[in-house]
Design a protein around this motif. Structure first.
Motif, short mmCIF file in Angstrom:
data_model
loop_
_atom_site.label_atom_id
_atom_site.label_comp_id
_atom_site.label_asym_id
_atom_site.label_seq_id
_atom_site.Cartn_x
_atom_site.Cartn_y
_atom_site.Cartn_z
N ILE A 234 18.42 3.89 159.07
CA ILE A 234 17.69 2.66 159.40
C ILE A 234 18.21 2.10 160.72
CG2 ILE A 234 17.24 0.27 158.67
CD1 ILE A 234 16.17 1.96 156.50
N GLU A 235 17.31 1.67 161.60
CA GLU A 235 17.73 1.06 162.87
C GLU A 235 17.40 -0.44 162.88
OE1 GLU A 235 19.41 4.05 165.14
OE2 GLU A 235 17.89 3.26 166.48
N GLU A 236 16.18 -0.79 163.19
CA GLU A 236 15.80 -2.21 163.21
C GLU A 236 14.31 -2.34 163.00
OE1 GLU A 236 17.19 -3.11 167.30
OE2 GLU A 236 15.09 -3.45 167.77
N VAL A 237 13.86 -3.57 162.77
CA VAL A 237 12.43 -3.85 162.61
C VAL A 237 11.91 -4.22 163.99
CG1 VAL A 237 10.72 -5.23 161.35
CG2 VAL A 237 12.90 -4.69 160.28
N GLY A 238 10.60 -4.09 164.23
CA GLY A 238 9.98 -4.33 165.53
C GLY A 238 10.61 -5.46 166.34
N THR A 239 10.69 -6.64 165.77
CA THR A 239 11.19 -7.78 166.56
C THR A 239 12.43 -8.40 165.93
OG1 THR A 239 9.68 -9.17 165.35
CG2 THR A 239 8.93 -8.39 167.48
N SER A 240 13.13 -7.66 165.09
CA SER A 240 14.32 -8.25 164.46
C SER A 240 15.29 -7.18 163.98
CB SER A 240 13.92 -9.16 163.30
OG SER A 240 12.91 -8.60 162.53
N ASN A 241 16.49 -7.60 163.66
CA ASN A 241 17.45 -6.73 162.98
C ASN A 241 17.15 -6.78 161.48
OD1 ASN A 241 19.45 -8.06 165.42
ND2 ASN A 241 19.34 -5.84 165.22
N ILE A 242 17.81 -5.91 160.71
CA ILE A 242 17.47 -5.86 159.29
C ILE A 242 18.73 -5.89 158.41
CG2 ILE A 242 17.37 -3.31 159.21
CD1 ILE A 242 14.86 -3.73 157.32
N PHE A 243 18.60 -6.53 157.26
CA PHE A 243 19.70 -6.64 156.29
C PHE A 243 19.18 -6.25 154.90
CE2 PHE A 243 21.09 -9.43 159.65
CZ PHE A 243 22.48 -9.41 159.62
N PHE A 244 20.06 -5.62 154.10
CA PHE A 244 19.73 -5.29 152.71
C PHE A 244 20.84 -5.83 151.82
CE2 PHE A 244 18.08 -1.87 155.37
CZ PHE A 244 16.74 -1.85 154.99
N PRO A 253 22.72 -2.21 159.69
CA PRO A 253 23.14 -1.09 160.56
C PRO A 253 24.08 -1.56 161.67
CG PRO A 253 20.78 -1.04 160.19
CD PRO A 253 21.25 -2.34 159.64
N PRO A 254 25.05 -0.73 162.04
CA PRO A 254 26.01 -1.12 163.08
C PRO A 254 25.38 -1.09 164.47
CG PRO A 254 26.39 1.15 162.41
CD PRO A 254 25.26 0.64 161.56
N LEU A 255 26.01 -1.78 165.41
CA LEU A 255 25.51 -1.78 166.80
C LEU A 255 26.06 -0.52 167.47
CD1 LEU A 255 26.11 -5.54 167.70
CD2 LEU A 255 24.06 -4.45 166.77
N ASN A 256 25.30 0.54 167.36
CA ASN A 256 25.83 1.84 167.82
C ASN A 256 25.18 2.33 169.11
OD1 ASN A 256 23.34 2.38 166.98
ND2 ASN A 256 23.89 3.75 165.31
N GLY A 257 24.50 1.42 169.80
CA GLY A 257 23.93 1.81 171.09
C GLY A 257 22.42 1.91 171.10
N SER A 258 21.79 2.08 169.93
CA SER A 258 20.34 2.20 169.99
C SER A 258 19.63 0.99 169.38
CB SER A 258 19.87 3.49 169.30
OG SER A 258 20.37 3.54 167.99
N ILE A 259 20.38 0.01 168.85
CA ILE A 259 19.70 -1.19 168.35
C ILE A 259 20.19 -2.43 169.09
CG2 ILE A 259 19.40 -0.14 166.07
CD1 ILE A 259 21.40 -2.04 164.94
N LEU A 260 19.39 -3.47 169.02
CA LEU A 260 19.71 -4.69 169.78
C LEU A 260 20.73 -5.54 169.02
CD1 LEU A 260 18.58 -6.14 172.39
CD2 LEU A 260 17.46 -7.66 170.77
N GLY A 261 21.73 -6.03 169.75
CA GLY A 261 22.74 -6.91 169.14
C GLY A 261 22.18 -8.31 169.03
#
Ligand code: COI
Length: 360
Positions: A234-244, A253-261
């Motif tokens: 899992i990376e992120e949702v269109g306009t937001s980060n995601i939590f479960f 998901p961790p900030l590993n370079g492909s998702i927005l902080g």
């Protein structure tokens, strides 16, 4: 408000001021206030001509590099009207610092954070009558930097505009705070490590539109992206980060370079930890999430972002199969985070993290 402001202020003539929109039908990003902030950069002079001026069109050369190679970065932050009409902003410095990280990756110039923050506060104060006070309605600010040198070679531009426009907004999603339906795509990808997925650059959003259109056509609110290599994490949702929330853990998901902080992502992590929630930043696969829905351990899922705030998720659709999340209802933790964030942002609640900046 204007003293020590090394920024010129040209006010909009009163007869040219726009009518304010109906606060109940703001939608998102459809109306713009009377003024904007603008400054220019070139290699010889650095940032110069900083001004607060009437909201206006730009006249740009059709060869301006942003039109061709997309050197464009932006931010999203909000101003709120609280008790006694006191105005607040939420973590504005963090947005401006993040813009500077984006600038570095896109070979664009850094902005002077202190000066821009002063300018933004003065801009918000000048257009304070535009800040809505209705439920969930806020003033959304869009700082943006674009390459304006007229040239067709692929290289960093030697001239830029930085501007801030402002829009009174309601909820980002038509659902408001009601649970959203999310389309998980394994057909398209958003970003690869080493690319610009962690950068708030326009191209990331342009590249997401086709998947979002397919999701909308199928009746879904947004796309959930998986990693580009294995198409399972899992990376992120269109306009937001995601939590479960799985069992008692809150996983993102961790900030590993492909998702927005995300700044809201970071606020959620800090708030939840302060309540004793075990927040874990770790890779999680779509199969793990679906298994947790299946065995009942997935208690809630939500997106977090400036525009969306907290957006509960009521359904995931993956490979044409629908999976109802948390009975399609808003979870307790999602609700608490939403309420608490809004209370802090509106100055109704203590601000232990010193996130709030007063304006005026
Ligand atoms: C924000 O949440 O501020 C964003 O930038 C998302 C946006 C593209 C609507």
């Amino acid at each position: 408000m204007w003293k020590d402001l090394d920024i010129s202020v040209v006010r909009c003539d009163s007869e040219k001021r726009k009518d304010k929109p109906d606060q109940k039908n703001l939608g998102f990003g459809k109306f713009f206030t009377d003024h904007m902030f603008l400054m220019k950069w070139d290699r010889e002079n650095g940032w110069h001509n900083a001004e607060i001026c009437p909201y206006q069109n730009f006249s740009m050369d059709p060869a301006a590099m942003v039109y061709h190679y997309g050197q464009a970065i932006f931010e999203g932050l909000k101003a709120y009207k609280g008790e006694n009409d006191q105005i607040y902003m939420f973590r504005p410095e963090d947005n401006l610092e993040r813009m500077n990280s984006s600038a570095l990756r896109m070979c664009m110039p850094r902005i002077p954070v202190d000066k821009v923050l002063k300018g933004i506060k003065a801009l918000v104060y000048l257009d304070r009558d535009w800040i809505p006070s209705g439920d969930g309605a806020t003033l959304y600010l869009r700082p943006t930097m674009v390459a304006v040198e007229p040239a067709l070679g692929v290289r960093p531009s030697s001239q830029y505009y930085f501007f801030v426009i402002m829009s009174p907004v309601g909820a980002y999603y038509a659902e408001g705070f009601n649970p959203t339906k999310i389309w998980v795509t394994d057909k398209y990808v958003r970003a690869v490590k080493g690319g610009v997925g962690h950068v708030k650059t326009a191209g990331n959003y342009a590249a997401s539109i086709m998947a979002a259109e397919e999701a909308h056509r199928a009746g879904y609110t947004q796309v959930l992206w998986l990693d580009a290599c294995e198409r399972k994490y899992i990376e992120e949702v269109g306009t937001s980060n995601i939590f479960f929330k799985i069992g008692e853990d809150l996983i993102t998901p961790p900030l590993n370079g492909s998702i927005l902080g995300g700044i809201t992502r970071d606020s959620v992590i800090q708030l939840a930890r302060s309540w004793g929630v075990n927040v874990i930043e770790k890779q999680i696969t779509i199969d793990e999430v679906l298994a947790a829905i299946e065995d009942g351990s997935l208690k809630e899922a939500f997106g977090s972002g400036t525009a969306a705030v907290i957006a509960p998720i009521g359904e995931l659709c993956y490979q044409e199969k629908k999976h109802v999340v948390a009975d399609g209802k808003t979870g307790e933790l999602s609700q608490r985070l939403f309420d608490e964030l809004q209370a802090i942002q509106n100055g109704r609640q203590d601000d232990p993290f010193k996130w709030i900046v007063r304006v005026g």
